[in-house]
Scaffold this active site. Structure first.
Site, short mmCIF file in Angstrom:
data_model
loop_
_atom_site.label_atom_id
_atom_site.label_comp_id
_atom_site.label_asym_id
_atom_site.label_seq_id
_atom_site.Cartn_x
_atom_site.Cartn_y
_atom_site.Cartn_z
N SER A 119 14.98 27.58 -27.29
CA SER A 119 14.18 26.98 -26.22
C SER A 119 14.96 26.85 -24.91
O SER A 119 14.37 26.63 -23.85
CB SER A 119 13.65 25.61 -26.64
N LYS A 156 17.02 19.42 -24.06
CA LYS A 156 16.08 19.87 -23.03
C LYS A 156 16.56 19.37 -21.66
O LYS A 156 17.45 18.52 -21.56
CB LYS A 156 14.67 19.31 -23.29
#
Length: 202
Positions: A119, A156
């Site tokens: 990701s 993230k």
């Protein structure tokens, strides 16, 4: 070594830190006071459980009769897969210790986290990489963080606005994670400060 519960890990960490700071283990009363147990007897039960799991030895007849059996490793701890709801640095998550100068990262790295998934690939954080993490909750929007949402840990880019947190991926195939702080438990475990791949600092 058998896996420790979150509470047992707290007791173990307290004992280890107390020995590191004072040169001797804490008493049962000190453990109870520090961790909010109702009595030293509750601390004793946790010590017995830790002894059964082989991480410490209880020396009878001494108020500070606790001896840790898990040797302290040198280097930065490497965290593998994190079980839901457990402390990130729980003993059972530590795969080993990496011999790297923590000062090579700014700010310094407190632990390495094995990355799972792609990701964040667009900024060069790939599946299997070791992410160097500075343990802090003092982070700003736009920084790459290790975050915990409810019981899950993720890496993230942070964007916080009011009661909403967006955790942004760096890969168009993934969607942002949106966290409502009024309904979900959210915390920052640390700040990403570097990447190690195949034993080399990138």
């Amino acid at each position: 070594m058998k896996a420790l519960t979150a509470r047992q890990q707290e007791v173990f960490d307290l004992i280890r830190d107390h020995i590191s700071q004072t040169g001797m283990p804490p008493t049962r009363a000190e453990i109870a006071q520090r961790l909010g147990f109702r009595s030293p007897n509750a601390a004793e039960e946790h010590l017995k459980a830790l002894a059964r799991k082989g991480v410490l030895e209880i020396v009878s007849g001494a108020s500070r009769g606790i001896r840790l059996l898990v040797e302290e490793e040198t280097g930065i701890p490497l965290i593998g897969r994190v079980a839901a709801g457990e402390p990130l640095l729980a003993q059972q998550h530590i795969e080993g210790h990496y011999q790297v100068d923590p000062g090579m990262f700014k700010p310094s790295a407190d632990f390495l986290l094995r990355v799972s998934g792609m990701s964040m690939k667009d900024i060069g954080i790939l599946d299997g990489d070791l992410l160097a993490v500075h343990k802090t909750q003092d982070v700003r929007n736009g920084q790459v963080v290790v975050a915990r949402i409810d019981d899950e840990v993720t890496v993230k880019r942070l964007k916080k606005q009011g009661n909403t947190v967006q955790l942004l991926p760096e890969n168009s195939e993934f969607s942002p994670i949106v966290v409502d702080l009024r309904e979900q438990t959210f915390s920052i475990e640390g700040l990403a400060v570097g990447v190690i791949r195949n034993g080399e600092w990138l």
